[in-house]
Design a protein around this motif. Structure first.
Motif, mmCIF file in Angstrom:
data_model
loop_
_atom_site.group_PDB
_atom_site.id
_atom_site.type_symbol
_atom_site.label_atom_id
_atom_site.label_comp_id
_atom_site.label_asym_id
_atom_site.label_seq_id
_atom_site.Cartn_x
_atom_site.Cartn_y
_atom_site.Cartn_z
ATOM 1 N N THR A 205 51.472 13.492 -122.761
ATOM 2 C CA THR A 205 50.622 14.545 -122.198
ATOM 3 C C THR A 205 49.525 13.917 -121.339
ATOM 4 O O THR A 205 48.823 13.006 -121.785
ATOM 5 N N ILE A 206 49.407 14.415 -120.101
ATOM 6 C CA ILE A 206 48.446 13.886 -119.127
ATOM 7 C C ILE A 206 47.614 15.042 -118.572
ATOM 8 O O ILE A 206 48.109 16.162 -118.413
ATOM 9 N N ASN A 207 46.343 14.772 -118.245
ATOM 10 C CA ASN A 207 45.513 15.795 -117.612
ATOM 11 C C ASN A 207 46.167 16.291 -116.319
ATOM 12 O O ASN A 207 46.776 15.512 -115.572
ATOM 13 N N ALA A 208 46.000 17.566 -116.072
ATOM 14 C CA ALA A 208 46.677 18.179 -114.917
ATOM 15 C C ALA A 208 45.808 18.199 -113.661
ATOM 16 O O ALA A 208 46.079 18.982 -112.736
ATOM 17 N N LYS A 242 53.801 22.629 -118.199
ATOM 18 C CA LYS A 242 52.407 22.652 -117.730
ATOM 19 C C LYS A 242 51.673 23.662 -118.585
ATOM 20 O O LYS A 242 52.071 24.825 -118.665
ATOM 21 N N SER A 245 45.339 22.860 -118.679
ATOM 22 C CA SER A 245 44.740 21.651 -118.111
ATOM 23 C C SER A 245 45.567 20.389 -118.357
ATOM 24 O O SER A 245 45.100 19.293 -118.058
ATOM 25 N N THR A 246 46.779 20.544 -118.889
ATOM 26 C CA THR A 246 47.596 19.354 -119.174
ATOM 27 C C THR A 246 49.017 19.506 -118.653
ATOM 28 O O THR A 246 49.540 20.616 -118.544
ATOM 29 N N ASN A 247 49.617 18.372 -118.339
ATOM 30 C CA ASN A 247 51.039 18.308 -117.987
ATOM 31 C C ASN A 247 51.769 17.500 -119.070
ATOM 32 O O ASN A 247 51.246 16.500 -119.570
ATOM 33 N N THR A 248 52.959 17.946 -119.427
ATOM 34 C CA THR A 248 53.735 17.272 -120.472
ATOM 35 C C THR A 248 55.016 16.696 -119.874
ATOM 36 O O THR A 248 55.731 17.379 -119.136
ATOM 37 N N GLU A 273 49.473 6.065 -118.394
ATOM 38 C CA GLU A 273 48.027 6.020 -118.214
ATOM 39 C C GLU A 273 47.666 5.369 -116.873
ATOM 40 O O GLU A 273 46.811 5.883 -116.136
ATOM 41 N N TYR A 276 48.504 7.757 -114.058
ATOM 42 C CA TYR A 276 47.518 8.837 -113.947
ATOM 43 C C TYR A 276 46.282 8.347 -113.173
ATOM 44 O O TYR A 276 45.807 8.998 -112.223
#
Length: 284
Positions: A205-208, A242, A245-248, A273, A276
């Motif tokens: 999971t990363i911030n969108a 999505k 606020s996050t993308n998976t 990481e 991103y």
């Protein structure tokens, strides 16, 4: 030969019972009844124990040797409990106890004991089901997921016993999972792709606040470089969801040895990481 042993035990028991009754009648006639009952109970108990041991030794080569280890252990326990229960009843009978009265009088105690033993029997039943159905067996790399313990347990099954299933985790810890947890509370995921490789699905999971396509592209490049150096199969990677606020992302890792999984997880998480922050830096 084993039948001869049992016959010898029976004959010895009969002789001992007769001798005790004869001697008590000769020297202690006032206490004959008590001595006879007590000695009969002791003799029946010891003799029954010996006979049960002989019977189990006779049964084992023909019955238990053909079963899986976990099933054989459960079957032996069930048969042992049944045989020793008969011995206990015989001892009570030798003491002159009315077994019908015991059964009626012990109803309340039986309920209490039954409630206390419920967890044990659940473990036994689940252990029998797991081992007999071969749902899990020693050597299986698995993911065990349950609301009971929170985070999934990832590792290799080392033993499926009567009450517990032992799993060696990726960190080398040996965890004993109660078999009762498997009855409707746990999902199993075997780490196998159906061929020779093991397969592990990893969600990242990363911030969108940066484009998912850009993060995925960079991560794929970094992971490919890292895995090529280690001569490990490059995983499949997807942008799966999505959520505000996050993308998976889903990464399907394939490997031959579960001991390598921790290193692969580190490489993938590090790559995402880096992807991103590189994408975010390029954006500004």
């Amino acid at each position: 030969m084993d039948i001869v042993k049992i016959l010898i035990v029976v004959i010895i028991l009969a002789v001992l019972t007769y001798l005790v009754a004869f001697l008590s009648d000769l020297f202690l006639p006032k206490y004959k009844v008590y001595i006879s009952d007590a000695s009969a109970a002791i003799i029946v108990g010891l003799g029954g124990y010996v006979i049960v041991k002989i019977l189990l030794d006779v049964i084992s080569p023909y019955l238990f040797s053909r079963m899986d280890k976990g099933v054989a252990h459960t079957a032996r326990l069930v048969i042992s409990v049944a045989l020793y229960t008969i011995v206990v009843l015989a001892v009570l009978s030798a003491l002159g106890i009315n077994l019908t009265g015991v059964a009626l009088g012990g109803t309340v105690a039986g309920i209490a004991i039954g409630l206390a033993a419920q967890t044990v029997f659940s473990n036994v039943l689940a252990g029998f089901m797991v081992s007999s159905s071969k749902t899990l067996k020693p050597g299986d790399p698995v993911i065990l997921s349950s609301w009971i313990w929170g985070n999934p347990i990832v590792g290799e099954v080392t033993n499926v016993s009567l009450l517990f299933t032992e799993v060696r985790t990726l960190n080398g810890n040996l965890i004993k999972v109660p078999n009762s947890a498997f009855l409707g509370n746990t999902t199993f995921t075997k780490l196998s792709d159906g061929n020779q490789l093991l397969e592990y699905p990893l969600q990242v999971t990363i911030n969108a606040d940066v484009k998912a396509e850009q993060v995925l592209s960079l991560a794929q490049s970094y992971i490919k470089d890292s895995f090529d150096k280690e001569k490990v199969q490059v995983p499949e990677m997807y942008f799966t969801a999505k959520n505000g606020s996050t993308n998976t992302f889903m990464v399907i890792l394939k490997f031959s040895n579960i001991d390598n999984l921790n290193t692969m997880l580190t490489s993938v998480n590090t790559a995402f990481e880096k992807a991103y922050w590189d994408a975010k830096t390029a954006k500004t």
